[in-house]
Design an enzyme around this catalytic site. Structure first.
Site, PDB file in Angstrom:
ATOM      1  N   ARG A   1     -11.246 -72.730 -20.156  1.00  0.00           N
ATOM      2  CA  ARG A   1     -12.635 -72.551 -20.234  1.00  0.00           C
ATOM      3  C   ARG A   1     -13.300 -73.826 -21.083  1.00  0.00           C
ATOM      4  O   ARG A   1     -14.558 -73.848 -21.075  1.00  0.00           O
ATOM      5  CB  ARG A   1     -13.054 -71.353 -21.007  1.00  0.00           C
TER       6      ARG A   1
ATOM      7  N   TRP B   1     -15.667 -73.869 -28.532  1.00  0.00           N
ATOM      8  CA  TRP B   1     -16.247 -75.099 -28.173  1.00  0.00           C
ATOM      9  C   TRP B   1     -17.833 -75.482 -28.838  1.00  0.00           C
ATOM     10  O   TRP B   1     -18.582 -74.403 -28.684  1.00  0.00           O
ATOM     11  CB  TRP B   1     -16.704 -74.836 -26.436  1.00  0.00           C
TER      12      TRP B   1
ATOM     13  N   CYS C   1     -16.203 -71.007 -25.260  1.00  0.00           N
ATOM     14  CA  CYS C   1     -15.308 -70.390 -26.276  1.00  0.00           C
ATOM     15  C   CYS C   1     -14.754 -69.304 -25.583  1.00  0.00           C
ATOM     16  O   CYS C   1     -15.266 -68.830 -24.653  1.00  0.00           O
ATOM     17  CB  CYS C   1     -16.141 -69.711 -27.351  1.00  0.00           C
TER      18      CYS C   1
ATOM     19  N   LYS D   1     -17.341 -84.779  -9.171  1.00  0.00           N
ATOM     20  CA  LYS D   1     -15.898 -84.557  -9.274  1.00  0.00           C
ATOM     21  C   LYS D   1     -15.274 -85.750  -9.779  1.00  0.00           C
ATOM     22  O   LYS D   1     -14.288 -85.589 -10.968  1.00  0.00           O
ATOM     23  CB  LYS D   1     -15.403 -84.197  -7.863  1.00  0.00           C
TER      24      LYS D   1
ATOM     25  N   GLU E   1     -16.163 -86.200 -13.718  1.00  0.00           N
ATOM     26  CA  GLU E   1     -15.999 -85.085 -14.743  1.00  0.00           C
ATOM     27  C   GLU E   1     -14.570 -85.207 -15.128  1.00  0.00           C
ATOM     28  O   GLU E   1     -14.115 -84.737 -16.313  1.00  0.00           O
ATOM     29  CB  GLU E   1     -16.352 -83.801 -14.207  1.00  0.00           C
TER      30      GLU E   1
ATOM     31  N   HIS F   1     -34.277 -99.121  -4.233  1.00  0.00           N
ATOM     32  CA  HIS F   1     -35.543 -98.802  -4.898  1.00  0.00           C
ATOM     33  C   HIS F   1     -34.910 -98.920  -6.458  1.00  0.00           C
ATOM     34  O   HIS F   1     -35.340 -98.166  -7.156  1.00  0.00           O
ATOM     35  CB  HIS F   1     -36.160 -97.487  -4.760  1.00  0.00           C
TER      36      HIS F   1
ATOM     37  N   GLU G   1     -22.072 -84.001  -5.279  1.00  0.00           N
ATOM     38  CA  GLU G   1     -20.797 -83.110  -5.600  1.00  0.00           C
ATOM     39  C   GLU G   1     -19.433 -83.952  -5.693  1.00  0.00           C
ATOM     40  O   GLU G   1     -18.950 -83.783  -6.666  1.00  0.00           O
ATOM     41  CB  GLU G   1     -20.529 -82.007  -4.511  1.00  0.00           C
TER      42      GLU G   1
ATOM     43  N   LYS H   1     -15.516 -74.274 -18.570  1.00  0.00           N
ATOM     44  CA  LYS H   1     -15.591 -73.598 -17.107  1.00  0.00           C
ATOM     45  C   LYS H   1     -16.843 -72.879 -16.784  1.00  0.00           C
ATOM     46  O   LYS H   1     -17.535 -72.901 -15.773  1.00  0.00           O
ATOM     47  CB  LYS H   1     -14.303 -72.705 -17.065  1.00  0.00           C
TER      48      LYS H   1
ATOM     49  N   ASN I   1     -18.411 -65.379 -29.668  1.00  0.00           N
ATOM     50  CA  ASN I   1     -18.922 -66.065 -28.603  1.00  0.00           C
ATOM     51  C   ASN I   1     -20.623 -65.966 -28.359  1.00  0.00           C
ATOM     52  O   ASN I   1     -20.840 -64.995 -28.300  1.00  0.00           O
ATOM     53  CB  ASN I   1     -18.242 -65.993 -26.852  1.00  0.00           C
ATOM     54  N   GLY I   2     -21.067 -66.946 -27.967  1.00  0.00           N
ATOM     55  CA  GLY I   2     -22.519 -66.995 -27.785  1.00  0.00           C
ATOM     56  C   GLY I   2     -23.339 -67.668 -28.726  1.00  0.00           C
ATOM     57  O   GLY I   2     -22.919 -68.739 -29.505  1.00  0.00           O
TER      58      GLY I   2
HETATM   59  C1  G6P Z   1     -19.799 -75.559 -15.713  1.00  0.00           C
HETATM   60  C2  G6P Z   1     -18.697 -76.039 -14.715  1.00  0.00           C
HETATM   61  C3  G6P Z   1     -18.882 -76.262 -12.945  1.00  0.00           C
HETATM   62  C4  G6P Z   1     -19.928 -75.118 -12.598  1.00  0.00           C
HETATM   63  C5  G6P Z   1     -20.962 -74.977 -13.502  1.00  0.00           C
HETATM   64  C6  G6P Z   1     -21.836 -73.573 -12.970  1.00  0.00           C
HETATM   65  O1  G6P Z   1     -20.486 -76.821 -15.625  1.00  0.00           O
HETATM   66  O2  G6P Z   1     -17.814 -76.909 -15.126  1.00  0.00           O
HETATM   67  O3  G6P Z   1     -17.745 -76.474 -12.249  1.00  0.00           O
HETATM   68  O4  G6P Z   1     -20.436 -75.850 -11.435  1.00  0.00           O
HETATM   69  O5  G6P Z   1     -20.669 -74.626 -14.728  1.00  0.00           O
HETATM   70  O6  G6P Z   1     -20.903 -72.463 -13.239  1.00  0.00           O
HETATM   71  P1  G6P Z   1     -21.102 -71.169 -12.375  1.00  0.00           P
HETATM   72  O7  G6P Z   1     -19.963 -70.329 -13.039  1.00  0.00           O
HETATM   73  O8  G6P Z   1     -22.418 -70.643 -12.702  1.00  0.00           O
HETATM   74  O9  G6P Z   1     -20.889 -71.506 -11.074  1.00  0.00           O
END
Ligand code: G6P
Length: 608
Positions: free
Chosen positions: A27, A75, A2, A486, A489, A505, A482, A603, A101-102
């Site tokens: 975000r 969100w 949010c 990518k 997502e 396995h 990682e 984000k 927010n929260g």
């Molecule tokens: C979200 C973002 C990721 C990020 C993760 C941790 O899931 O989409 O890209 O790696 O949060 O966020 P931070 O701000 O703690 O690195």
């Protein structure tokens, strides 16, 4: 997650609010709304879906005229995304209107009490409970009302509040959820994220937990949660609004991929002397006596966790202290064994991720030393850590992180070299060799960006696949995790990462004719082992994209190849991920996905 924006000033509020919401879009959100103080009272307009739907609704209903307002991108947590669950929310008599927010942890209990007193609710949200409660508490004095209300709330909350009796007052509240404020020529603003404030001012008030701000036409006032006035001063931030522009790129993600060399230079150079020696300066004090450390945890979420897995391999190799990388939401609930001989490295781009913050607090309570790797100065994690190594990625907008992840890896390398140097676990020649490769890492990443056209071509060949499997061993395995994240997502292709030796396995039963397997083959000493695993899936018809370095490629068999420059064996994680960021980007583009704003993702995840 949010986003909050609030404005009080000379200009019309609607353009300021919608522009602010646009800057907060990255975000992640599923509905949006605004409330503006008009001459006849507070006018609230909200809509499910993207900001374009809200703008359309504002046009249809007539743009509210007024110079005070609040806005929100939601969100969904409590109640599905919908017009009625979108913020702002108001009390039943329309006295108080607010955005939040929260998470309010005791909302069910409060809601039951309010319902028993005859309050009727219009939404499923925890936020509406705050608005109804504040309205019930309202005694004509807004600050007293806010103070009483926050004392009844458990959980995390940043609030932007309007009151029908206060036509020139904007109130902001912060507890465990970020909120910033700014005063500029045209008025004052509050926002949950600096990107929404930077077009107006670089003089920012960082609200701390337990603080309230109250803006009126005659100025700014700050209070604690007891209602006592407090002094606060603004700080000048070194970023400017340009960082939040695309600079000609179609998507922020590509811009940020291309900013990686610059980010690495800025990050690494902080910790290299002019003679090229690793020196953490003041930050080294936060590690305390290194020889007393007998165990290290690296904790983060998402890509920050993946950076932690790379860090585990690098630190264990160089420093010979046992390292465990853990996901913050797991770490915090598993009674980890921590004491004053433990070093906990917390990794977070935003510095606000709820689970990561909780992991940090747990580590501190248990007496462990806490070092953080954080991108946002003044963030909660940066503020609460014993020592912080800042990554210098600037503002990262695309939800899928690229440059911040790269900067986290580089900072972990610096940490490992520093510890190895201090503890003498590696001889000085090798330390100098590592320092050399650190200094030239940004150039190597720049060269790796040269894989762009090839990555695009491979994406055009494979983007219609429904599944992809990323495999690798050791650091290559972390890179596989990682890179797989990518792809899934942003392109919504189902993708999984496996330690190459583990595939047989169980998961190998999913490999059939034409299945896409992306093999990361940069860890030289394990090349033959990974090649055997490639053979196993080739025998079952898999198509192989191999990512390797010029030195290693001769030993490999593949259908397609992405070549990255050679580097120190411990730093390959920084290079192999680059062509796969580009591959994911183009796969998402060919699949016509909204690359910077993938569905359902946020984000910065400020809820558990
Ligand atoms: C979200 C973002 C990721 C990020 C993760 C941790 O899931 O989409 O890209 O790696 O949060 O966020 P931070 O701000 O703690 O690195």
């Amino acid at each position: 997650m949010c986003g909050i924006i609030g404005y009080l000033g000379e200009d019309q509020a609607v353009p300021v609010l919608t522009d602010g919401l646009e800057r907060l879009e990255y975000r992640g959100y599923d509905s949006a709304g605004i409330a503006v103080f008009e001459s006849g009272g507070i006018n609230t307009i909200k809509s499910n879906g993207r900001l374009s739907a809200l703008r359309e609704k504002i046009r249809e209903q007539g743009t509210p005229q007024g110079t005070l307002g609040i806005g929100h991108t939601r969100w969904a947590t409590h109640g599905k995304p919908s017009d009625y669950n979108a913020h702002p929310h108001s009390g039943q008599n329309g006295k108080i209107t607010l955005v939040h927010n929260g998470i309010i942890e005791n909302y069910l209990e409060l809601k039951a009490q309010l319902k028993a007193e005859g309050v009727e609710f219009k939404s499923d949200t925890d936020t509406e409970v705050v608005a109804q409660l504040a309205e019930k508490n309202y005694n004509g004095d807004l600050i007293e009302t806010v103070v009483k209300t926050v004392s009844q709330l458990n959980g995390s909350f940043a609030l932007g509040i309007l009151c029908e009796d206060y036509p020139d007052t904007l109130v902001g509240v912060r507890k465990s959820s970020p909120l910033l404020a700014a005063v500029c020529d045209k008025g004052c603003l509050i926002a949950s994220d600096i990107t929404a404030l930077l077009p107006y001012s670089e003089e920012i008030y960082r609200m701390e937990d337990g603080e309230i701000c109250m803006f009126t036409k005659s100025g700014a006032a700050f209070y604690d949660f007891d209602g006592k006035p407090i002094e606060k001063s603004a700080e000048t931030v070194g970023l400017n609004a340009k960082s939040a522009d695309k600079n000609g790129y179609e998507y922020f993600m590509m811009k940020e991929i291309y900013e990686q060399p610059e980010t690495l230079r800025a990050t690494i150079n902080q910790y290299l002397t002019s003679e090229g020696r690793v020196d953490l300066g003041e930050a080294s004090k936060g590690f305390g006596e290194l020889k007393d450390i007998n165990r290290i945890f690296i904790v983060g979420c998402g890509s920050a966790y993946h950076a932690g897995v790379v860090g585990k391999y690098v630190i264990e190799e160089l420093v010979r202290i046992p390292v465990e990388a853990d996901i913050a939401s797991e770490f915090r609930y598993r009674h980890p064994i921590l004491d004053n001989h433990t070093l906990v490295i917390i990794i977070s781009q935003s510095g606000e991720t709820a689970d990561t913050l909780a992991a940090l607090r747990l580590a501190k309570e248990s007496g462990a030393r806490v070092m953080s790797i954080v991108n946002v100065e003044g963030s909660t994690i940066a503020t609460e850590s014993d020592c912080v190594l800042f990554t210098r990625a600037g503002i990262e907008i695309a939800v899928a992180t690229t440059k911040a992840y790269s900067a986290q890896l580089a900072t972990l390398y610096v940490t490992a070299v520093y510890m190895a140097q201090e503890l003498k676990t590696v001889d000085d020649n090798e330390i100098r060799n590592l320092e050399h490769y650190l200094a030239v890492l940004p150039d190597a990443v720049e060269k790796a960006l040269g894989t762009k056209e090839q990555a695009k071509e491979l994406a055009s060949k494979y983007y219609e696949k429904d599944h992809a499997y990323y495999v690798g061993r050791n650091i290559d395995y972390a890179g596989a995790m990682e890179s797989s994240l990518k792809l899934k997502e942003i392109s919504y292709v189902h993708s999984e990462a496996y330690a190459a030796g583990e595939l047989k396995h169980g998961t190998i039963s999913l490999i059939e004719d034409g299945t896409l397997v992306i093999a990361l083959c940069c860890c030289e000493r394990l090349l033959a082992k990974t090649q055997s695993n490639i053979e196993e899936v080739r025998a079952r018809g898999a198509k192989i994209i191999c990512v390797s370095t010029e030195d290693n490629v001769k030993a490999l068999k593949y259908d397609d190849l992405l070549l990255v420059p050679a580097t120190h064996p411990l730093f390959v994680g920084s290079l192999e991920v680059v062509p796969l960021q580009l591959f994911a980007y183009y796969a998402a583009k060919f699949r016509k996905c909204d690359i910077d704003k993938p569905r359902c993702l946020a984000k910065s995840v400020t809820v558990e």
